[in-house]
Design an enzyme around this catalytic site. Structure first.
Site: not given
Length: 398
Positions: A108, A291
């Site tokens: 992430d 992201d």
């Protein structure tokens, strides 16, 4: 934090990769897998992204762009990642401790903590692999605690420790790890065992903690401070990889465009120069975050409204839009970034289909910046450089 829907996964073999590295360099490969039983839920994906950034609600990110360039490396590691469901999340296997235990972790770029289920956990999922600190000869106590909560009420907490973390063959010594003692059901019932944050260390839950990427650089495990990200599409069999210390030039076409990053909020923030559909501009410039831990393409509400109008998409009032199910009647959504154009093709404009109703792969959130999640990233290769900081982007190869 990586926010996804709950699903199980089926392992998928990964292909050999041509990595930009010297002949003596290593490769770390993380394969992706798909879940045939997964049912997408765009509304839930929007809710999760809103919750993720709730604690930073007043923040926004922006940057200026720079000239084109490319990156090479002398030492690199490649980690294959698993594509879970309809490209809803991507996770890779990471080995922790001595002897090592393999954990499935969400990779992430929108967060910076390394945490996972442990045998100390009182409510972790029965299907999760749990790290046992008492079984690792390289584990060391830290003495501090950690706790993180999100806008949707989900949370996780536990203690800090140190251990060896093997990231695709690159062994990071004395890496700070966060052992979960409690976690919300949204985590415990998911397909992964925890999370590996690749954001900047300014947003770690515990101040002063060095991220795995920080330690790869400081311990001399990689000579080029970059990681390349390729996220495969479920429609093409899934698959994907993170390459630490280099990138895979076979996965993209054309040249990499170099774009300056604003990391003042701990994220990979960039400036989007504009958006267009069929040659007609639908938006001026706006700020965005790259992201990998967010599923959809989430736009500021004014930008999303203009995009939806161009597609005759209907607002569902929950951050999602219904869109025409016939992709032959749609045109790609094109973003100009750093003087180059990057597409979200028509097959990625539809995220969820139920009969004759289709929900778009784009939506809107509660922030004044965009979140360029996997809907964008699975169509464009990105090389992240936290030291400059900058990113380099190119369209994926067909």
């Amino acid at each position: 934090m990586k926010f996804t829907l709950i699903s199980s996964c089926v392992a998928l073999a990964c292909m050999a990769l041509a990595v930009e590295a010297a002949p003596s360099g290593k490769k770390i490969n993380v394969p992706l897998s798909k879940n045939a039983n997964y049912k997408p839920n765009a509304k839930r994906a929007i809710e999760k992204a809103n919750a993720k950034y709730a604690r930073f609600r007043s923040s926004s990110s922006s940057s200026s762009s720079s000239s084109c360039g490319s990156a090479g490396t002398e030492s690199s590691g490649s980690v294959p990642v698993t594509d879970d469901g309809n490209d809803i999340e991507y996770y890779g296997e990471v080995t922790v401790g001595t002897p090592g235990i393999k954990l499935k972790l969400d990779f992430d770029t929108g967060s910076s903590d390394l945490w996972f289920a442990s045998t100390l956990c009182t409510n972790c999922g029965s299907s999760q692999t749990k790290y046992d600190p008492s079984q690792s000869s390289t584990y060391a106590k830290d003495g501090r605690t950690w706790s993180i909560s999100y806008g949707d009420g989900s949370s996780a907490s536990g203690i800090l420790g140190k251990d060896t973390v093997n990231l695709g063959g690159l062994k990071i010594k004395n890496q700070i790890i966060e052992l979960a003692k409690r976690e919300a059901s949204s985590f415990s019932s998911g397909p992964s065992d925890g999370l590996l944050g690749l954001g900047f260390d300014s947003i770690t839950t515990v101040s002063g903690v060095q991220t795995p990427m920080d330690n790869l650089i400081s311990q001399g495990l990689i000579s080029n401070p970059v990681f390349g990200v390729y996220l495969g599409k479920e429609s093409n069999g899934g698959g994907g990889e993170y390459i630490f210390g280099g990138y895979d030039s076979s996965k993209f076409s054309g040249d990499l465009t170099t774009i300056a990053v604003d990391n003042s909020n701990g994220w990979y923030g960039i400036t989007i120069d504009g958006a267009s559909i069929s040659g007609s501009q639908v938006s001026d410039s706006f700020s965005a975050i790259l992201d990998t831990g967010t599923t959809l393409l989430i736009l500021p509400s004014n930008v999303a409204s203009s995009v939806a109008q161009a597609y005759n998409a209907n607002d569902n009032g929950d951050g999602t839009y219904n869109i025409n199910c016939d992709t032959s009647e749609l045109q790609p959504l094109v973003f100009t970034i750093g003087g180059s154009t990057f597409e979200v093709p028509t097959d990625s404009l539809i995220f969820e289909q139920d009969g004759n109703t289709c929900v778009a792969g784009f939506g809107y959130g509660q922030d004044d910046f965009a979140i360029f999640g996997d809907v964008f990233l699975k169509n464009n290769y990105v090389v992240f450089n936290p030291q400059v900081p900058q990113v380099q982007i190119a369209p994926i190869s067909n």
